[in-house]
Design a protein around this motif. Structure first.
Motif, PDB file in Angstrom:
ATOM      1  N   LEU A  78      -6.636  25.154-108.755  1.00 32.29           N
ATOM      2  CA  LEU A  78      -6.881  24.696-107.393  1.00 32.29           C
ATOM      3  C   LEU A  78      -6.590  25.866-106.460  1.00 32.29           C
ATOM      4  N   TYR A  79      -7.457  26.059-105.486  1.00 31.43           N
ATOM      5  CA  TYR A  79      -7.309  27.185-104.567  1.00 31.43           C
ATOM      6  C   TYR A  79      -7.162  26.673-103.149  1.00 31.43           C
ATOM      7  N   THR A  80      -6.258  27.281-102.410  1.00 36.08           N
ATOM      8  CA  THR A  80      -6.102  27.015-100.983  1.00 36.08           C
ATOM      9  C   THR A  80      -6.284  28.354-100.274  1.00 36.08           C
ATOM     10  N   PRO A  81      -6.283  28.368 -98.962  1.00 39.95           N
ATOM     11  CA  PRO A  81      -6.430  29.665 -98.288  1.00 39.95           C
ATOM     12  C   PRO A  81      -5.391  30.708 -98.691  1.00 39.95           C
ATOM     13  N   ARG A  82      -4.172  30.266 -99.059  1.00 36.41           N
ATOM     14  CA  ARG A  82      -3.123  31.232 -99.377  1.00 36.41           C
ATOM     15  C   ARG A  82      -2.606  31.170-100.802  1.00 36.41           C
ATOM     16  N   LEU A  83      -2.948  30.125-101.532  1.00 36.58           N
ATOM     17  CA  LEU A  83      -2.297  29.880-102.814  1.00 36.58           C
ATOM     18  C   LEU A  83      -3.285  29.675-103.950  1.00 36.58           C
ATOM     19  N   VAL A  84      -2.794  29.944-105.152  1.00 39.85           N
ATOM     20  CA  VAL A  84      -3.521  29.639-106.381  1.00 39.85           C
ATOM     21  C   VAL A  84      -2.622  28.691-107.176  1.00 39.85           C
ATOM     22  N   LEU A  85      -3.142  27.539-107.514  1.00 35.33           N
ATOM     23  CA  LEU A  85      -2.418  26.577-108.339  1.00 35.33           C
ATOM     24  C   LEU A  85      -3.125  26.516-109.680  1.00 35.33           C
ATOM     25  N   THR A  86      -2.429  26.884-110.740  1.00 35.22           N
ATOM     26  CA  THR A  86      -3.029  26.859-112.066  1.00 35.22           C
ATOM     27  C   THR A  86      -2.336  25.781-112.895  1.00 35.22           C
ATOM     28  N   PRO A  87      -3.101  25.101-113.749  1.00 36.23           N
ATOM     29  CA  PRO A  87      -2.486  24.060-114.577  1.00 36.23           C
ATOM     30  C   PRO A  87      -1.340  24.643-115.414  1.00 36.23           C
ATOM     31  N   ALA A  88      -0.224  23.930-115.427  1.00 40.17           N
ATOM     32  CA  ALA A  88       0.926  24.382-116.209  1.00 40.17           C
ATOM     33  C   ALA A  88       0.589  24.346-117.696  1.00 40.17           C
ATOM     34  N   THR A  89       1.009  25.398-118.395  1.00 36.94           N
ATOM     35  CA  THR A  89       0.790  25.495-119.838  1.00 36.94           C
ATOM     36  C   THR A  89       2.119  25.833-120.510  1.00 36.94           C
ATOM     37  N   ASP A  90       2.091  25.834-121.839  1.00 38.97           N
ATOM     38  CA  ASP A  90       3.286  26.223-122.593  1.00 38.97           C
ATOM     39  C   ASP A  90       3.782  27.610-122.192  1.00 38.97           C
ATOM     40  N   ALA A  91       2.861  28.496-121.844  1.00 36.28           N
ATOM     41  CA  ALA A  91       3.248  29.854-121.450  1.00 36.28           C
ATOM     42  C   ALA A  91       4.075  29.866-120.164  1.00 36.28           C
ATOM     43  N   ASP A  92       3.949  28.815-119.343  1.00 36.64           N
ATOM     44  CA  ASP A  92       4.689  28.730-118.084  1.00 36.64           C
ATOM     45  C   ASP A  92       6.090  28.152-118.251  1.00 36.64           C
ATOM     46  N   VAL A  93       6.379  27.567-119.402  1.00 36.82           N
ATOM     47  CA  VAL A  93       7.651  26.862-119.586  1.00 36.82           C
ATOM     48  C   VAL A  93       8.857  27.745-119.265  1.00 36.82           C
ATOM     49  N   PRO A  94       8.965  28.980-119.775  1.00 37.27           N
ATOM     50  CA  PRO A  94      10.159  29.776-119.440  1.00 37.27           C
ATOM     51  C   PRO A  94      10.328  30.004-117.934  1.00 37.27           C
ATOM     52  N   ASP A  95       9.230  30.290-117.227  1.00 38.86           N
ATOM     53  CA  ASP A  95       9.330  30.498-115.781  1.00 38.86           C
ATOM     54  C   ASP A  95       9.664  29.192-115.058  1.00 38.86           C
ATOM     55  N   LEU A  96       9.089  28.090-115.522  1.00 36.60           N
ATOM     56  CA  LEU A  96       9.409  26.789-114.914  1.00 36.60           C
ATOM     57  C   LEU A  96      10.872  26.427-115.132  1.00 36.60           C
ATOM     58  N   VAL A  97      11.377  26.682-116.326  1.00 34.37           N
ATOM     59  CA  VAL A  97      12.793  26.401-116.600  1.00 34.37           C
ATOM     60  C   VAL A  97      13.668  27.211-115.647  1.00 34.37           C
ATOM     61  N   GLY A  98      13.370  28.485-115.495  1.00 33.12           N
ATOM     62  CA  GLY A  98      14.123  29.314-114.559  1.00 33.12           C
ATOM     63  C   GLY A  98      14.035  28.782-113.136  1.00 33.12           C
ATOM     64  N   HIS A  99      12.848  28.376-112.738  1.00 30.54           N
ATOM     65  CA  HIS A  99      12.634  27.811-111.398  1.00 30.54           C
ATOM     66  C   HIS A  99      13.454  26.538-111.214  1.00 30.54           C
ATOM     67  N   TYR A 100      13.347  25.613-112.170  1.00 34.20           N
ATOM     68  CA  TYR A 100      14.037  24.327-112.058  1.00 34.20           C
ATOM     69  C   TYR A 100      15.550  24.449-112.200  1.00 34.20           C
ATOM     70  N   ARG A 101      16.030  25.543-112.770  1.00 38.21           N
ATOM     71  CA  ARG A 101      17.477  25.739-112.896  1.00 38.21           C
ATOM     72  C   ARG A 101      18.113  26.286-111.629  1.00 38.21           C
ATOM     73  N   ASP A 102      17.303  26.779-110.701  1.00 35.98           N
ATOM     74  CA  ASP A 102      17.842  27.238-109.424  1.00 35.98           C
ATOM     75  C   ASP A 102      18.506  26.037-108.741  1.00 35.98           C
ATOM     76  N   PRO A 103      19.782  26.143-108.374  1.00 33.80           N
ATOM     77  CA  PRO A 103      20.470  24.993-107.779  1.00 33.80           C
ATOM     78  C   PRO A 103      19.791  24.446-106.524  1.00 33.80           C
ATOM     79  N   ASP A 104      19.184  25.317-105.713  1.00 35.32           N
ATOM     80  CA  ASP A 104      18.489  24.837-104.509  1.00 35.32           C
ATOM     81  C   ASP A 104      17.254  24.022-104.866  1.00 35.32           C
TER      82      ASP A 104
END
Length: 155
Positions: A7-33
């Protein structure tokens, strides 16, 4: 099977989450904020995130999880998607703290909601934890009604 279209917006690219994204997502979701209002504040592990990605990939068309980037080769800056919650469809959004206050959540959520609508989803729910005023404002900007903790977005 969910469709796997970016999905594309004027400023962003949204790509379907895949297994390859899991490590980055885990890091993202572990951020306390980020975690404060997601995953019920519990620190997630790789298996839980991999299961969420797998479930999103197997959902019906219009339902899914996308990772948010500023450009296709940029770092993961958040996630946005819809998921089934019983009979309901629920909107989920998370952003890295350095991206808060820039309108990215609204832009990403609008793209995901438009995608869901194009696939026949007529109502999406938004749930807001106590104290998460930013999410309540987001749902209001998206045209949500209700509140303070349960919002309805209709197309």
């Amino acid at each position: 099977m969910a469709d796997s279209v970016p999905l594309y917006t004027p400023r962003l690219v949204l790509t379907p989450a895949t297994d390859a994204d899991v490590p980055d997502l885990v890091g993202h979701y572990r951020d306390p904020d980020v975690r404060r209002f997601l995953w019920d504040g519990v620190e997630v592990d790789d298996a839980a995130v991999a299961e969420a990605v797998r479930a999103a990939g197997e959902a019906r068309p219009g339902i899914g999880l996308w990772v948010i980037r500023e450009r296709e080769d940029g770092p993961l800056e958040g996630s946005c998607g819809t998921r089934t919650n019983g009979e309901e469809v629920e909107l989920v959004v998370s952003l890295a703290r350095q991206r808060w206050g820039r309108g990215w959540a609204t832009e990403a959520a609008r793209a995901v909601l438009d995608h869901a609508t194009a696939h026949g989803v007529r109502q999406v729910m938004g749930y807001v934890d106590e104290g998460n005023d930013a999410s309540a404002r987001l749902l209001r900007r998206l045209g949500g009604t209700g509140g303070p903790h349960r919002w309805t977005l209709t197309s």
